[in-house]
Design a protein around this motif. Sequence first.
Motif, PDB file in Angstrom:
ATOM      1  N   GLY A 193       0.792  -1.243   0.005  1.00 20.50           N
ATOM      2  CA  GLY A 193       0.033  -0.040  -0.255  1.00 20.50           C
ATOM      3  C   GLY A 193       0.974   1.323   0.083  1.00 20.50           C
ATOM      4  N   GLU A 194       2.105   1.200  -0.075  1.00 23.23           N
ATOM      5  CA  GLU A 194       3.030   2.297   0.083  1.00 23.23           C
ATOM      6  C   GLU A 194       2.674   3.206  -1.287  1.00 23.23           C
ATOM      7  N   TYR A 195       2.342   2.510  -2.229  1.00 23.32           N
ATOM      8  CA  TYR A 195       2.298   3.223  -3.541  1.00 23.32           C
ATOM      9  C   TYR A 195       1.325   4.343  -3.346  1.00 23.32           C
ATOM     10  N   THR A 196       0.339   4.569  -2.314  1.00 22.32           N
ATOM     11  CA  THR A 196      -0.577   5.560  -2.200  1.00 22.32           C
ATOM     12  C   THR A 196       0.013   7.005  -1.936  1.00 22.32           C
ATOM     13  N   GLN A 197       1.369   6.723  -1.387  1.00 20.44           N
ATOM     14  CA  GLN A 197       2.149   7.865  -1.099  1.00 20.44           C
ATOM     15  C   GLN A 197       2.672   8.610  -2.029  1.00 20.44           C
ATOM     16  N   TYR A 198       2.572   7.988  -3.107  1.00 16.75           N
ATOM     17  CA  TYR A 198       3.173   8.448  -4.646  1.00 16.75           C
ATOM     18  C   TYR A 198       2.297   8.575  -5.799  1.00 16.75           C
ATOM     19  N   ILE A 199       1.165   7.677  -5.855  1.00 17.16           N
ATOM     20  CA  ILE A 199       0.414   7.634  -6.942  1.00 17.16           C
ATOM     21  C   ILE A 199      -0.997   8.110  -6.171  1.00 17.16           C
ATOM     22  N   GLY A 200      -1.636   9.116  -7.203  1.00 14.59           N
ATOM     23  CA  GLY A 200      -2.853   9.487  -6.689  1.00 14.59           C
ATOM     24  C   GLY A 200      -3.928   8.768  -7.475  1.00 14.59           C
ATOM     25  N   HIS A 201      -5.234   8.501  -6.827  1.00 12.59           N
ATOM     26  CA  HIS A 201      -5.996   7.874  -7.487  1.00 12.59           C
ATOM     27  C   HIS A 201      -6.379   8.208  -8.797  1.00 12.59           C
ATOM     28  N   ASP A 202      -6.558   7.128  -9.825  1.00 12.09           N
ATOM     29  CA  ASP A 202      -6.758   7.213 -11.215  1.00 12.09           C
ATOM     30  C   ASP A 202      -5.489   7.990 -11.884  1.00 12.09           C
ATOM     31  N   ASP A 203      -4.408   8.351 -11.212  1.00 10.93           N
ATOM     32  CA  ASP A 203      -3.271   8.898 -12.103  1.00 10.93           C
ATOM     33  C   ASP A 203      -2.941   7.998 -12.960  1.00 10.93           C
ATOM     34  N   VAL A 204      -2.431   8.610 -14.234  1.00 14.34           N
ATOM     35  CA  VAL A 204      -1.920   8.057 -15.253  1.00 14.34           C
ATOM     36  C   VAL A 204      -0.344   7.415 -15.149  1.00 14.34           C
ATOM     37  N   VAL A 205       0.153   6.366 -15.066  1.00 13.51           N
ATOM     38  CA  VAL A 205       1.440   5.969 -14.813  1.00 13.51           C
ATOM     39  C   VAL A 205       2.346   5.162 -16.216  1.00 13.51           C
ATOM     40  N   LEU A 206       3.423   5.713 -16.339  1.00 10.55           N
ATOM     41  CA  LEU A 206       4.173   5.092 -17.227  1.00 10.55           C
ATOM     42  C   LEU A 206       4.865   3.994 -16.688  1.00 10.55           C
TER      43      LEU A 206
END
Length: 569
Positions: free
Chosen positions: A431-444
Motif C-alpha cells: 500500500g506504500e504506492y498511495t504515498q506517491y500515486i494518486g487515485h486514477d493517476d496515469v502511470v508510465l
Amino acid sequence: MRGLFAFLLYVVSSILVFALPVIGDLESRCVGACLPDTSLYEWSFSWMHQAIRTGADPLYTDTIWAPAGVHLAWVTTLPGPALLFEPITAAFGGLFSVNVLMILAPAFAAWAAYLVCIRLTHKFWPAIVGGFLFGFSTYVNQHMRAQLNLVLIFFVPLAVYLVIRRVESSIGRIAFVLLLALVLAGQFSTSTEVFATMTLFGGFAFLGALIVAPMVVKKRLLWTIPLMAASYAICGLLVLPILRRLQYDPPPDHAIRAPDINSMDLLSYIVPSQYGRFGGQRFLSLSEKFPVLQQNNTGYIGLLLVVVLVWFTVQFWRQWWAWLLTGFTLLVAVLAMGPTLHIAGRSIGALPGKWLFEAPLIQHATPDRFPLYLFMSLAILTAIWVAAASGRWAWTRYAIAALGIVALSTNLSIEPTYHGTQTVPPFFTSGEYTQYIGHDDVVLAMPYQLGSDMDWQTSTNFDFRLGRTYIGPIHPIGHDMAGLGMVLTEPGHYLPGPNAVRFFIDERQVREVIAENPVPPEIIALMKDVLGVDGTDVGGVTVWQVPGSGTTPHEPPPTTQVITTPPTG
C-alpha cells in the motif's frame, strides 16, 4: 457414469502432467509459465470482476492505454470464461481462475473428443484413447505454456458431436440449434480466431462429407444446414455486444504475423521441436531450421501416429468415412504449412492454400495453429482403428496408440518461468504506492518483464491507470498518436529517445513513471533528461513524479518517430 469416469481420468492426468508442483498454490504460482500472456489473462479476469463490481463496461477500459483507453473486443481477454469465473475471481483472484482453467482445458478437450469417439465407435477404451490424443496433443501441450485462449478448445469437438447426433437423428432440432448456438457463442467469447478457423475447417469437413457420403447421409447433412445457420444466427445475438465492438481498434488490413514464418515445415510433422520430451534436443539442429518458432511448432505427430494414419486408411479404404477422415487430415496438414512449402527450412515453392491467407479475418490466423483440427481428425480415426482390433494381438493397437500419445509429450520446464511465482513489488502490495500515486493517476510503467505492470495494477484493485501496457501483438497508438514501444528494465532491451518519452508523457497526461528495480543507468539518465528530477528508490521500484510544469522543453517529434519499433531477438 462412464462419461464421468472419463472426465475425472482426464482431470487427474492434466494435474499430473501440467500442474502437480503448483497445485497447492494456485493463487500465486503459474500452472504454465509466468509469461506476458499469463499477466494479460490474469488482468482480464480481474477486469471483468472490477467491471461487474463498479458497473463499468467489461469490453472497454480506460485503465490501460489511458487516458483514451482501449476497446477489448480484439484483445484476448476471454470475456466468456472471465464472466463465468467472476465469482471465483472475486474470491481467490484472477491468477487462481486462470490456473484452474489451465488445468481444466486439456481435460475438457479430451472429454469432448471422447464424446465424439464413443459416439462413433461405441467402445469405451478406444474412445478414451481418442480423447487423450486430442486433449494431450502437441497442439495443446505446446500452448499449455501460457496460451489459455488457445487451449480452451473443447467447443470444437462438442460442435462435431452435436452435428453427428443431429445427422443420426438422436437429438431434436430445437435442442440441436440451441446447444450448438451455445457452443459457438462459448468459442467466440473465448477466442475469435479459433471460432473463425473452426467455422472454416468445419465447412471443409462438411463439404467433404457431402462429396463422399452415400445419398442417405447427404440428405441428412443437407437438412442440417438450415439448423446450423439458425445456430449461428442465435450465436450472433448472444455475442452481439462483442460484435458491435469489433469496429473499434481493429487489427491492420494485413496479416498480424507473417504466415511464411508461422507455418509448419513438412518435416515438423515427424521431427519434434526442442520442447519435445523425446528427441527434442537430439533433433534440435534440424528443427531450428523450420520457419515456425520452436514454441509454436504444434504439428508434431511422430512416426507411430503416421503409421496409424496409413494403417487406418489401408484397412478402411472401402469406407467413405475413412476417405473423409484421411483427406481432411491431409488437407489440414497442407494448409498448416502456410503459403509456401518448406522442407528442412528450405523454401521449395507455393502451396495451394496461399489464397487462404489473403482472405479477410482468416488472414490474421496463423497456420501454426491449424494442427488443432489435424489432431481432431487424428483422434477420431485412431479411436476407430483401435476399436477395430480383435484377436490375441488386439493389445498391440492400444500399445502403438499409447506410445504415440506419450511421444507427443512436451518438456515445458525449458521455459525459465515455468511453474514460477507471479511476484509484485512490495511498493504495491504494502500500500506504500498511495504515498506517491494518486487515485486514477496515469502511470508510465517500466517492468522487468513485459506485462508485469498489469499485475501491479490488479494488485491495487485498479487504483491507478497505465499509459501503455501489453495487450498482445496489436498495440493501439491511441491518444493524439502518442504511442511508445515496450520499455523494460531487463538489460539489452529497446530504449526510446527522450523526445518520444516527453511526447508520450505530455500527451497521455502521465503523472508518475515507475521502473522495476534494478533500474539500468541508461533509464535513470533518460528520466533525468526528460523530467529534470531524480527518482526515489522505494519498495522494489524507482518512482519519478512528473513536475507540475511537465517535462523538460521539447518539440513534438514527427509521427514516424512516435511509433517506435520493439526490440528484436
